[in-house]
Design an enzyme around this catalytic site. Structure first.
Site, PDB file in Angstrom:
ATOM      1  N   GLN A  52       0.801  -1.222   0.000  1.00 36.39           N
ATOM      2  CA  GLN A  52       0.000   0.000   0.000  1.00 36.39           C
ATOM      3  C   GLN A  52       0.833   1.272   0.000  1.00 36.39           C
ATOM      4  O   GLN A  52       0.310   2.345  -0.295  1.00 36.39           O
ATOM      5  CB  GLN A  52      -0.967  -0.008   1.183  1.00 36.39           C
ATOM      6  N   ARG A 109       3.509  -0.142  13.025  1.00 37.63           N
ATOM      7  CA  ARG A 109       3.195  -1.442  12.420  1.00 37.63           C
ATOM      8  C   ARG A 109       3.327  -1.312  10.906  1.00 37.63           C
ATOM      9  O   ARG A 109       2.571  -0.576  10.272  1.00 37.63           O
ATOM     10  CB  ARG A 109       1.777  -1.885  12.805  1.00 37.63           C
ATOM     11  N   HIS A 153       1.118  -9.320   4.558  1.00 36.42           N
ATOM     12  CA  HIS A 153      -0.042  -8.444   4.370  1.00 36.42           C
ATOM     13  C   HIS A 153      -0.453  -8.532   2.895  1.00 36.42           C
ATOM     14  O   HIS A 153      -0.371  -7.550   2.143  1.00 36.42           O
ATOM     15  CB  HIS A 153       0.297  -7.018   4.798  1.00 36.42           C
ATOM     16  N   ASN A 197      -1.778 -10.968   8.199  1.00 35.48           N
ATOM     17  CA  ASN A 197      -2.809  -9.939   8.301  1.00 35.48           C
ATOM     18  C   ASN A 197      -4.091 -10.455   7.659  1.00 35.48           C
ATOM     19  O   ASN A 197      -4.130 -10.729   6.458  1.00 35.48           O
ATOM     20  CB  ASN A 197      -2.388  -8.662   7.576  1.00 35.48           C
ATOM     21  N   GLU A 198      -5.121 -10.603   8.470  1.00 35.74           N
ATOM     22  CA  GLU A 198      -6.462 -10.908   7.974  1.00 35.74           C
ATOM     23  C   GLU A 198      -6.519 -12.115   7.043  1.00 35.74           C
ATOM     24  O   GLU A 198      -6.854 -11.989   5.851  1.00 35.74           O
ATOM     25  CB  GLU A 198      -7.062  -9.672   7.288  1.00 35.74           C
ATOM     26  N   ASN A 339      -8.125  -6.445  13.912  1.00 35.69           N
ATOM     27  CA  ASN A 339      -8.395  -5.363  12.963  1.00 35.69           C
ATOM     28  C   ASN A 339      -9.904  -5.178  12.972  1.00 35.69           C
ATOM     29  O   ASN A 339     -10.642  -6.082  12.584  1.00 35.69           O
ATOM     30  CB  ASN A 339      -7.944  -5.745  11.558  1.00 35.69           C
ATOM     31  N   TYR A 341     -13.287  -2.516  12.265  1.00 38.76           N
ATOM     32  CA  TYR A 341     -13.758  -1.283  11.628  1.00 38.76           C
ATOM     33  C   TYR A 341     -15.242  -1.013  11.805  1.00 38.76           C
ATOM     34  O   TYR A 341     -15.659   0.121  11.951  1.00 38.76           O
ATOM     35  CB  TYR A 341     -13.451  -1.329  10.120  1.00 38.76           C
ATOM     36  N   GLU A 407      -5.430  -2.832  13.951  1.00 40.51           N
ATOM     37  CA  GLU A 407      -5.957  -1.851  12.993  1.00 40.51           C
ATOM     38  C   GLU A 407      -7.312  -1.359  13.468  1.00 40.51           C
ATOM     39  O   GLU A 407      -8.148  -2.153  13.912  1.00 40.51           O
ATOM     40  CB  GLU A 407      -6.181  -2.452  11.593  1.00 40.51           C
ATOM     41  N   TRP A 450      -5.231   2.806  11.907  1.00 43.00           N
ATOM     42  CA  TRP A 450      -5.078   2.626  10.469  1.00 43.00           C
ATOM     43  C   TRP A 450      -5.643   3.865   9.792  1.00 43.00           C
ATOM     44  O   TRP A 450      -6.817   4.167   9.996  1.00 43.00           O
ATOM     45  CB  TRP A 450      -5.817   1.377   9.975  1.00 43.00           C
ATOM     46  N   GLU A 457      -5.477   1.904  -1.438  1.00 43.96           N
ATOM     47  CA  GLU A 457      -6.510   1.174  -0.709  1.00 43.96           C
ATOM     48  C   GLU A 457      -7.042   0.015  -1.576  1.00 43.96           C
ATOM     49  O   GLU A 457      -8.215  -0.065  -1.918  1.00 43.96           O
ATOM     50  CB  GLU A 457      -7.612   2.139  -0.254  1.00 43.96           C
ATOM     51  N   TRP A 458      -6.137  -0.854  -1.979  1.00 47.37           N
ATOM     52  CA  TRP A 458      -6.482  -2.075  -2.689  1.00 47.37           C
ATOM     53  C   TRP A 458      -7.409  -1.799  -3.870  1.00 47.37           C
ATOM     54  O   TRP A 458      -7.157  -0.896  -4.648  1.00 47.37           O
ATOM     55  CB  TRP A 458      -7.056  -3.117  -1.706  1.00 47.37           C
TER      56      TRP A 458
HETATM   57  C1  PNW Z   1      -7.932  -3.872   6.177  1.00 47.43           C
HETATM   58  N1  PNW Z   1     -14.135  -5.520   5.915  1.00 47.43           N
HETATM   59  O1  PNW Z   1      -8.775  -4.491   5.251  1.00 47.43           O
HETATM   60  C2  PNW Z   1      -6.515  -4.078   5.674  1.00 47.43           C
HETATM   61  O2  PNW Z   1      -5.714  -4.782   6.582  1.00 47.43           O
HETATM   62  C3  PNW Z   1      -5.845  -2.830   5.232  1.00 47.43           C
HETATM   63  O3  PNW Z   1      -4.777  -3.137   4.380  1.00 47.43           O
HETATM   64  C4  PNW Z   1      -6.853  -1.908   4.601  1.00 47.43           C
HETATM   65  O4  PNW Z   1      -6.270  -0.796   4.011  1.00 47.43           O
HETATM   66  C5  PNW Z   1      -7.809  -1.488   5.693  1.00 47.43           C
HETATM   67  O5  PNW Z   1      -8.373  -2.589   6.354  1.00 47.43           O
HETATM   68  C6  PNW Z   1      -8.938  -0.600   5.202  1.00 47.43           C
HETATM   69  O6  PNW Z   1      -9.754  -1.285   4.296  1.00 47.43           O
HETATM   70  C7  PNW Z   1     -10.105  -4.686   5.487  1.00 47.43           C
HETATM   71  O7  PNW Z   1     -14.843  -5.645   4.901  1.00 47.43           O
HETATM   72  C8  PNW Z   1     -10.908  -4.893   4.376  1.00 47.43           C
HETATM   73  O8  PNW Z   1     -14.644  -5.648   7.064  1.00 47.43           O
HETATM   74  C9  PNW Z   1     -12.235  -5.166   4.521  1.00 47.43           C
HETATM   75  C10 PNW Z   1     -12.783  -5.234   5.790  1.00 47.43           C
HETATM   76  C11 PNW Z   1     -11.999  -5.023   6.896  1.00 47.43           C
HETATM   77  C12 PNW Z   1     -10.662  -4.740   6.740  1.00 47.43           C
END
Ligand code: PNW
Length: 510
Positions: A52, A109, A153, A197-198, A339, A341, A407, A450, A457-458
């Site tokens: 990223q 991190r 990652h 990671n995830e 992580n 959100y 995160e 984060w 952002e992917w």
């Molecule tokens: C994380 N969801 O991805 C990643 O670890 C990071 O690289 C990314 O930039 C960041 O969160 C923000 O997107 C996620 O759908 C992607 O719940 C999707 C989800 C959660 C985290």
């Protein structure tokens, strides 16, 4: 002041209201804060990941990763964006360290790009790649910031994907070889390691839905096979560290799981069961083998087993651990990285039996409450209560593990410096972590925002901005500029918590 409030309100509506209108009355209603401090030596961090931010995707001997391959195909990433330059941290890492220094963080991190240090995934070592991370770690040391390093990652060496990637059970051996190199080269300076990671994203989006690299499609089969290999690879690297490095390097090794919070949509028992099922399928899938019984959650074994039989498979689509594997996997982490959100409401809803997928296996419907604030990402609604609930749930299900928030953060699409939405997000999510520690006795030892800066952002490209620092992508120097949230976060860290006389802690939004 009145003027500023009005501007703030407007901005809030613009930022939050891109997919719905936020009732004005909600904007100034804050949940009451807990004014208290975090435990001494609490880890305060911010995070990025290699693909990223680094750029320099094909220089100094770096091999291609599955994300380099994936983003080179047209029509995949928003506006054809790639990580080929990103924040150019391969060259500008000192700017990142300077930004981190101004945040007062104790830790940074970041992740190591596997194909930068091992271009073919195994075998040949790329010394300039190793030197890059040595230089970064040295610069952090000068700034008195400790590294918290993620080994994986998402940027698998393409050479390994060509051999089946996470679907090939040899991946545990490949990952071990790579981890051994990292522990050997960097382990004297790195005391917190994150293996994966995830793994949920890799298994479900990478090999299940095919909407993330390497874009393989097997929603009810590959998903679980990849998940299984991810867990075994993680455990192998934990055991390697435990036996060969921990005795003298004395660090900790954990895994970062992305887990949403799921609330039952109604008082019905069926919906409460559905919410529990959603949590088990998302978090328990990886946490139960590692932190719980050593095996998959019983609800996953039951659901996937029953459906597989009805669908004509001669065995469950969910692989089984052997007895030795269970023992090997159970307890293979010193901490649980989270992580987190967002949250969902959850209803019980039987799926069509012909739908062979991880999603259908759960027999539920999850959705967002329309009253929740939005963000710059369609999947991210602002629900601070979810983090506290999740921490309590994890404590109760997985033997009260040490947890580090690896995160947590929020996006917008403007990248504006006056980012009140992000201040609101951090204030309330971090305060919920404090409540979980102080009121619920949950063992959280660190928090990571984060992200350090706006970055690749992917699949969303550069449109969804998570940074505490804005990056001006139109300038070749890619300057990093602190947003208001960066000062706010720096203040929380300086206070090690929430003070009543900190203006942002009294005034609801900014
Ligand atoms: C994380 N969801 O991805 C990643 O670890 C990071 O690289 C990314 O930039 C960041 O969160 C923000 O997107 C996620 O759908 C992607 O719940 C999707 C989800 C959660 C985290």
């Amino acid at each position: 002041m009145a003027n500023i409030n009005w501007m703030g309100w407007l901005l809030m509506v613009l930022l939050v209201g891109n997919d719905k209108t936020v009732p004005v009355s909600c904007i100034y209603v804050d949940e009451p804060l807990l004014y208290d401090t975090f435990p001494p030596n609490f880890v305060w961090a911010s995070a990025t990941s290699a693909h990223q931010i680094e750029g320099a995707w094909n220089v100094d001997g770096k091999g291609p990763s599955i994300w380099d391959t994936y983003t080179s195909q047209p029509g995949i990433v928003a506006e054809g964006a790639t990580g080929q330059t990103a924040c150019n941290s391969y060259y500008f890492y000192q700017k990142d360290v300077d930004a981190l220094k101004s945040l007062n963080v104790s830790h940074y991190r970041f992740s190591i790009s596997w194909p930068r240090v091992l271009p073919d995934g195994i075998g040949r070592i790329n010394q300039p790649g190793v030197d890059y991370y040595k230089n970064l770690i040295a610069a952090l040391k000068v700034a008195n910031i400790q590294p918290m390093v993620t080994l994986y990652h998402w940027d698998l060496p393409q050479a390994l994907e060509d051999m089946g990637g996470w679907l090939n059970s040899s991946v545990a051996d490949w990952f071990e070889e790579y981890a051994r190199l990292c522990f050997t080269q960097f382990g004297d300076d790195v005391k917190i390691w994150v293996t994966l990671n995830e793994p949920w994203i890799t298994a479900w989006q990478g090999y299940g839905l095919g909407v993330s690299a390497p874009a393989k499609y097997g929603p009810g089969t590959y998903t679980y096979q990849a998940g299984h290999n991810l867990i075994l690879a993680h455990a192998k690297v934990y055991r390697l560290y435990e036996s060969s490095f921990k005795p003298f390097q004395q660090g900790k090794v954990g895994i970062a799981l992305n887990i949403n919070w799921y609330s039952p949509a109604t008082d019905l028992t069926a919906d409460a069961d559905a919410a529990e099922r959603a949590l088990q399928f998302m978090g328990g899938w990886f946490a139960n083998p590692i932190f719980g019984s050593g095996d998959y959650p019983s609800i996953m074994k039951q659901k996937i087993g029953e459906k597989s039989a009805l669908q004509g498979f001669n065995q469950s689509r969910l692989p089984e651990f052997t007895q030795e594997q269970k023992i090997f996997v159970q307890g293979s982490a010193d901490f649980l990285g989270i992580n987190h959100y967002t949250s969902f409401l959850t209803e019980d809803k039987p799926s069509d039996i012909n739908d062979i997928s991880y999603e259908a296996d759960q027999d539920l419907y999850a959705y967002y409450d329309p009253s929740w604030y939005g963000s710059g990402s369609p999947w991210l609604k602002i629900t601070p209560f979810g983090l506290r609930n999740l921490l309590i749930w994890l404590r109760d299900r997985f033997n009260d593990p040490e947890m580090i928030i690896t995160e947590n953060g929020c996006s917008d699409t403007a990248g504006n410096l006056d980012d009140m939405l992000r201040i609101y997000y951090f204030k309330h999510y971090i305060n919920n972590v404090l409540k979980a520690i102080k009121n619920d006795g949950v063992k959280v030892t660190g928090y990571t925002a984060w992200s350090l800066m706006d970055n690749f952002e992917w699949r969303a490209g550069y449109n969804e901005k998570f940074g505490l620092f804005n990056v001006n992508f139109t300038s070749p120097e890619l300057p990093r500029t602190a947003k208001a949230s960066a000062s706010y976060y720096a203040q929380i860290i300086r206070d090690n918590g929430f003070r009543t006389d900190q203006p942002c802690n009294n005034y609801p939004i900014s």
